[in-house]
Write an enzyme that holds these catalytic residues in place. Structure first.
Site, PDB file in Angstrom:
ATOM      1  N   ASP A  29      37.072 -34.813   1.263  1.00 21.51           N
ATOM      2  CA  ASP A  29      38.053 -33.736   1.390  1.00 21.51           C
ATOM      3  C   ASP A  29      37.444 -32.600   2.198  1.00 21.51           C
ATOM      4  O   ASP A  29      36.364 -32.098   1.865  1.00 21.51           O
ATOM      5  CB  ASP A  29      38.433 -33.255  -0.027  1.00 21.51           C
ATOM      6  CG  ASP A  29      39.673 -32.369  -0.028  1.00 21.51           C
ATOM      7  OD1 ASP A  29      40.282 -32.183   1.048  1.00 21.51           O
ATOM      8  OD2 ASP A  29      40.015 -31.863  -1.107  1.00 21.51           O
ATOM      9  N   ASP A  47      43.602 -33.950   5.807  1.00 25.89           N
ATOM     10  CA  ASP A  47      42.200 -33.579   5.619  1.00 25.89           C
ATOM     11  C   ASP A  47      41.521 -34.269   4.441  1.00 25.89           C
ATOM     12  O   ASP A  47      40.453 -33.848   4.036  1.00 25.89           O
ATOM     13  CB  ASP A  47      42.066 -32.060   5.472  1.00 25.89           C
ATOM     14  CG  ASP A  47      42.445 -31.590   4.081  1.00 25.89           C
ATOM     15  OD1 ASP A  47      43.467 -32.059   3.559  1.00 25.89           O
ATOM     16  OD2 ASP A  47      41.713 -30.771   3.519  1.00 25.89           O
ATOM     17  N   GLU A  48      42.137 -35.301   3.858  1.00 21.31           N
ATOM     18  CA  GLU A  48      41.423 -36.015   2.799  1.00 21.31           C
ATOM     19  C   GLU A  48      41.779 -37.489   2.796  1.00 21.31           C
ATOM     20  O   GLU A  48      42.852 -37.896   3.237  1.00 21.31           O
ATOM     21  CB  GLU A  48      41.690 -35.380   1.424  1.00 21.31           C
ATOM     22  CG  GLU A  48      43.113 -35.452   0.974  1.00 21.31           C
ATOM     23  CD  GLU A  48      43.331 -34.772  -0.378  1.00 21.31           C
ATOM     24  OE1 GLU A  48      42.736 -35.229  -1.366  1.00 21.31           O
ATOM     25  OE2 GLU A  48      44.105 -33.815  -0.419  1.00 21.31           O
TER      26      GLU A  48
HETATM   27 MG   LIG Z   1      41.081 -30.106   1.554  1.00 25.04          MG
END
Ligand SMILES: [Mg+2]
Length: 432
Positions: free
Chosen positions: A31, A125-126
């Site tokens: 993350d 973003d993860e």
């Molecule tokens: Mg994040």
């Protein structure tokens, strides 16, 4: 981060009995930290260390991302902008630039897919990664996690946090706890001890409403849920949610990393310097591409079942053809023999081609496919030969070992010991 840091952190994870704390923990949750804000700071180093948020201005604007410096003032995402500014008057507010975030995300995901094709993105973003098949090539999971953190930092200029565990939901909880710029391994035999002190809201699928119901039952921690009879949970929450929570509370999560459809493939293609109409040249190119694809499959520790070819004509029109094999393969000769059959079946005579490509999809972990492959004796010989090439290339560099004769017919025995003198035990690449 230096290479020394990476190996040092890897070594520190070895226990006295020689076991590593990341044994049996092939699932990573990666993350990015304060993703949008971190992307903005790349081009604005003067703002580092300051409370910065990304968000819409105007009376109805909300915070979309906040740096950890801003979070110290109580600012968080989804908060109205006016309130954020009251909490932190010196707040720096930047307008969102989604094109930038998408571009950085693509770079980050490319790093993940270089580690393993088993990547399940959850947002820009993860992502979850299953690194089981990469351990032999890259090292234990915690070492891979440090490699990812170093590469994301060096290549994209942002930091990320990685949770390493035996299951997806524990890996995600681990990364949440280790934020920002951290790494946390939850050893397989310490999952229950890790989970039980956490508040019930930490469990996957427990929203506000479920949390209320659980509180009414007097259940505040994951341990409380674990020690409640399943019948009680089922009566309160219904059969699906009740059983789901009971399993999670004991660390049981059967869900594997799920690669989105359409991404489960490895392919290579080549545009010819000038259009080609010679079938021999095309066969040779298909062989080269097949070996490249198979080598990438083996490096990633996966095997695939469907082989397809792509053929682009001089006028740019393009066709694809595919065939699903009886069993999974990571063997270049088998990929080639299928690719060649598919190409020959097109009956193109001397059509002029711009490009050919080879793709293998329907990927699974090679370990799952191996048992089946062992029954296919002819492939076994080629597999061993190609693995020997992998090892030689790992030592002496890519392309150091090439087939002596690039295009043997698929039926004729390759009695020249094609792979640089390494004689396969069963020199017939046919699929039987
Ligand atoms: Mg994040």
């Amino acid at each position: 981060m230096t290479q020394a840091d990476v190996s040092a952190s890897g070594d520190s994870r070895v226990a006295h009995d020689g076991r590593r704390e990341d044994d049996g923990c092939p699932i990573l949750h990666v993350d990015m930290d304060a993703f949008y804000a971190s992307c903005e700071l790349r081009s604005r180093p003067e703002l580092r260390g300051k409370p910065v948020i990304v968000g819409g201005e105007g009376s109805r604007g909300v915070v979309t991302a906040a740096t950890y410096e801003a979070r110290k003032y109580g600012v968080h995402s989804a908060m109205p902008m006016s309130r954020a500014k009251r909490l932190c008057p010196q707040l720096v507010v930047l307008p969102p630039d989604f094109e930038l975030y998408t571009a950085v995300s693509a770079g980050v995901m490319a790093v993940f897919r270089d580690i393993t094709p088993l990547v399940e993105p959850l947002s820009l973003d993860e992502a979850f990664l299953d690194v089981s098949g990469s351990i032999r090539r890259l090292g234990p999971p915690a070492v891979i996690a440090e490699q990812i953190r170093a590469r994301v930092h060096d290549e994209q200029g942002i930091t990320c946090t990685v949770g390493v565990a035996s299951t997806k939901f524990v890996a995600k909880l681990a990364s949440t706890q280790a934020k920002p710029d951290g790494l946390l391994v939850v050893p397989a035999d310490r999952v229950v001890a890790f989970l039980h002190p956490l508040p019930v809201g930490a469990l996957w699928g427990v929203g506000e409403k479920t949390e209320e119901q659980l509180t009414r039952l007097g259940l505040r921690t994951v341990g409380d849920i674990a020690h409640t009879p399943v019948d009680t949970l089922v009566r309160a929450l219904g059969p699906a949610a009740g059983q789901h929570l009971a399993a999670l509370a004991w660390g049981r999560d059967p869900r594997g990393v799920e690669v989105p459809e359409g991404e489960k493939s490895i392919s290579n293609e080549e545009t010819f310097p000038r259009d080609v109409d010679d079938p021999e040249v095309i066969h040779r190119e298909l062989l080269r591409l097949s070996e490249k694809v198979a080598s990438r499959l083996r490096r990633a520790g996966v095997a695939g079942r469907t082989v397809s070819i792509k053929v682009r004509f001089a006028d740019f029109s393009t066709i694809t053809r595919s065939r699903t094999l009886r069993s999974h393969t990571d063997v270049g000769r088998e990929v080639y023999s299928t690719a060649r059959d598919l190409y020959d079946a097109l009956g193109l005579q001397r059509a002029r081609l711009r490009l050919v490509g080879v793709k293998v999809e329907g990927l699974v972990e090679a370990a799952d496919a191996t048992r089946q492959m062992l029954f296919d004796e002819p492939e076994l010989g080629w597999r061993e030969a190609e693995q020997a090439v992998d090892r030689a290339e790992a030592r002496f560099g890519r392309g150091s070992v090439r087939p002596a004769r690039l295009v043997p017919g698929p039926e004729e025995p390759d009695d020249h010991g094609g792979f640089g003198g390494i004689q396969p035990t069963a020199p017939r690449p046919g699929r039987g």
